[in-house]
Design an enzyme around this catalytic site. Structure first.
Site, short mmCIF file in Angstrom:
data_model
loop_
_atom_site.label_atom_id
_atom_site.label_comp_id
_atom_site.label_asym_id
_atom_site.label_seq_id
_atom_site.Cartn_x
_atom_site.Cartn_y
_atom_site.Cartn_z
N CYS A 1 0.82 -1.23 0.00
CA CYS A 1 0.00 0.00 0.00
C CYS A 1 0.85 1.27 0.00
O CYS A 1 0.34 2.35 -0.30
CB CYS A 1 -0.93 0.01 1.20
SG CYS A 1 -2.01 -1.42 1.24
N HIS B 1 -3.59 7.15 3.02
CA HIS B 1 -3.96 5.85 2.46
C HIS B 1 -5.35 5.50 2.99
O HIS B 1 -5.66 5.73 4.16
CB HIS B 1 -2.94 4.80 2.89
CG HIS B 1 -3.32 3.41 2.52
ND1 HIS B 1 -3.81 3.09 1.27
CD2 HIS B 1 -3.31 2.25 3.23
CE1 HIS B 1 -4.07 1.79 1.23
NE2 HIS B 1 -3.78 1.26 2.40
N ASN C 1 -10.13 -0.03 -0.17
CA ASN C 1 -8.67 0.02 -0.05
C ASN C 1 -8.07 -0.42 -1.39
O ASN C 1 -8.12 -1.60 -1.72
CB ASN C 1 -8.23 -0.90 1.09
CG ASN C 1 -6.72 -0.91 1.28
OD1 ASN C 1 -5.97 -0.40 0.46
ND2 ASN C 1 -6.29 -1.53 2.37
O1 UT7 Z 1 -3.94 -1.34 3.66
C1 UT7 Z 1 -2.99 -2.09 4.31
C2 UT7 Z 1 -3.13 -2.08 5.76
N1 UT7 Z 1 -4.38 -2.65 6.16
C3 UT7 Z 1 -5.05 -2.10 7.14
O2 UT7 Z 1 -4.63 -1.09 7.64
C4 UT7 Z 1 -6.27 -2.80 7.66
C5 UT7 Z 1 -6.32 -2.69 9.16
N2 UT7 Z 1 -7.40 -3.41 9.79
C6 UT7 Z 1 -8.71 -3.05 9.68
O3 UT7 Z 1 -9.03 -2.15 8.96
C7 UT7 Z 1 -9.71 -3.75 10.56
O4 UT7 Z 1 -9.03 -4.54 11.51
C8 UT7 Z 1 -10.72 -4.64 9.78
C9 UT7 Z 1 -11.70 -3.75 9.07
C10 UT7 Z 1 -9.99 -5.54 8.82
C11 UT7 Z 1 -11.52 -5.51 10.77
O5 UT7 Z 1 -12.16 -4.69 11.74
P1 UT7 Z 1 -12.04 -5.04 13.28
O6 UT7 Z 1 -12.86 -4.07 14.00
O7 UT7 Z 1 -10.58 -5.09 13.62
O8 UT7 Z 1 -12.72 -6.44 13.36
P2 UT7 Z 1 -12.12 -7.84 13.87
O9 UT7 Z 1 -11.17 -8.39 12.88
O10 UT7 Z 1 -11.65 -7.69 15.28
O11 UT7 Z 1 -13.43 -8.72 13.87
C12 UT7 Z 1 -14.52 -8.43 14.73
C13 UT7 Z 1 -15.64 -9.40 14.43
C14 UT7 Z 1 -15.19 -10.85 14.37
O12 UT7 Z 1 -16.20 -11.67 14.92
P3 UT7 Z 1 -16.08 -12.22 16.43
O13 UT7 Z 1 -14.80 -13.00 16.45
O14 UT7 Z 1 -16.03 -11.00 17.30
O15 UT7 Z 1 -17.31 -13.04 16.56
C15 UT7 Z 1 -15.10 -11.12 12.88
O16 UT7 Z 1 -15.28 -12.48 12.57
O17 UT7 Z 1 -16.21 -9.11 13.13
C16 UT7 Z 1 -16.24 -10.28 12.33
N3 UT7 Z 1 -16.09 -9.94 10.94
C17 UT7 Z 1 -17.14 -9.61 10.16
N4 UT7 Z 1 -18.45 -9.55 10.39
C18 UT7 Z 1 -19.24 -9.18 9.38
C19 UT7 Z 1 -14.95 -9.85 10.22
N5 UT7 Z 1 -15.25 -9.47 8.95
C20 UT7 Z 1 -16.59 -9.33 8.90
C21 UT7 Z 1 -17.47 -8.97 7.87
N6 UT7 Z 1 -18.78 -8.89 8.16
N7 UT7 Z 1 -17.04 -8.66 6.63
#
Ligand code: UT7
Length: 322
Positions: free
Chosen positions: A113, A249, A279
């Site tokens: 990125c 970004h 993204n």
């Molecule tokens: O560009 C390069 C660098 N990349 C980044 O900077 C990305 C950085 N990370 C993020 O933007 C975020 O961490 C994400 C958007 C990827 C995820 O958000 P989060 O708030 O960190 O969610 P999480 O991974 O902690 O997941 C929370 C919950 C999980 O369920 P449980 O374990 O709490 O039951 C996931 O399984 O959300 C669930 N989940 C979803 N639910 C509905 C993960 N993806 C989805 C989805 N729809 N698409």
């Protein structure tokens, strides 16, 4: 002293738009979850036959037109991408030839990125060293070709596109300071586990996809981006209060909000495209800059901070006057 300065920009987004509602039909997710956790509402997706060079050529033509330069004026082509058309020739040579740019220095670089920030910083050095008079600098990705469309953790995040900038020498800045960084110690948090000398058979198949531990990437991104933004400002002796625009970004609205807070900038001073583009990896910063310039918000002479963070990890920022 010679500075380098962006004198034209352009962007290209593929025709096909995939909304959060479309994704609701593909994986177990909701528009509400995607919007509140990431800020993304829709993203553009390439067609199977469309390539990174296809998108770059379109973005580059717009940037060249904007800058009033012809193919024969360009003597340096750099593309930041992790999804080039083929392994070689490098994608910049494909673009150089397709646009009718005479033989010149042309290479691509891979910094996930942060690709455009690395490419722009490199072009700045060439120009300051007197080695280039007119650079075409791009960030572009067909990143949706690397995604597992059954994995809700990643497939809702990404989109395709290309952003381009024409960079020329200038007596006035222009680019004021650049700061780059990388550290491979957390590579497993965000990676694509196939390539030429490793898992070649898996590359481009269902057995290789982007793997991300989003939550952990999020924490490192916020911490590192804050530090790299301040490094570019410190190098230049510029205070946060002087900034007119943050062009970040576009990985996640919550990361962008954290950055704006750290820089004491209201969100009105941030160019946001994450809702429309998702993204787009290396393409996100140059496309956001182009959006801000073309809708009249980003004006000549204003002070702009661009920053990015991505797989590797890699990170970087560029402070410049438009
Ligand atoms: O560009 C390069 C660098 N990349 C980044 O900077 C990305 C950085 N990370 C993020 O933007 C975020 O961490 C994400 C958007 C990827 C995820 O958000 P989060 O708030 O960190 O969610 P999480 O991974 O902690 O997941 C929370 C919950 C999980 O369920 P449980 O374990 O709490 O039951 C996931 O399984 O959300 C669930 N989940 C979803 N639910 C509905 C993960 N993806 C989805 C989805 N729809 N698409």
């Amino acid at each position: 002293m010679t500075y380098s300065r962006i004198v034209g920009t352009g962007r290209y987004l593929p025709e096909k738009v995939l909304t959060n509602f479309d994704l609701e039909k593909m994986v177990d997710t909701t528009d509400e979850w995607i919007r509140t956790r990431t800020g993304v509402e829709r993203r553009h997706v390439v067609s199977p036959e469309q390539t990174t060079s296809d998108m770059c050529c379109e973005a580059a033509k717009i940037a060249m037109d904007d800058a009033g330069v012809k193919p024969e004026d360009i003597d340096l082509v750099i593309t930041g991408t992790t999804s080039p058309d083929v392994v070689f020739p490098n994608v910049s040579t494909i673009i150089q030839h397709r646009l009718g740019i005479p033989a010149c220095t042309a290479f691509s670089l891979e910094a996930a990125c942060t690709g455009f920030i690395y490419a722009l910083t490199t072009a700045d050095k060439f120009i300051k060293a007197g080695e280039a008079e007119c650079a075409l600098v791009m960030g572009a990705e067909c990143i949706t070709k690397l995604i597992d469309w059954d994995d809700r953790n990643t497939c809702v995040l990404f989109g395709d596109g290309a952003g381009a900038a024409i960079v020329k020498p200038s007596d006035e800045p222009g680019i004021i300071s650049c700061a780059l960084g990388a550290d491979g110690q957390h590579r497993e948090l965000l990676h694509y586990p196939a390539g030429v000398s490793k898992n070649l058979a898996a590359a481009g198949t269902e057995d290789a996809n982007i793997i991300m531990k989003g939550n952990e990437v999020f924490k490192v991104a916020v911490k590192t981006l804050g530090a790299i933004a301040e490094e570019a400002l410190d190098k230049a002796g510029v205070s946060k209060e002087e900034l007119d625009w943050l062009v970040p970004h576009q990985a996640n609205i919550r990361i962008i909000q954290a950055m704006a807070k750290r820089l004491n900038m209201p969100m009105e001073k941030v160019i946001l495209t994450v809702q429309d583009h998702g993204n787009t990896s290396a393409a996100s910063v140059p496309m956001a800059l182009d959006v801000g310039r073309r809708d009249g918000r980003v004006k000549e002479g204003q002070l702009i901070l661009m920053e990015a963070f991505g797989g590797g990890f890699t990170w970087g920022s560029v402070l410049m006057r438009m």
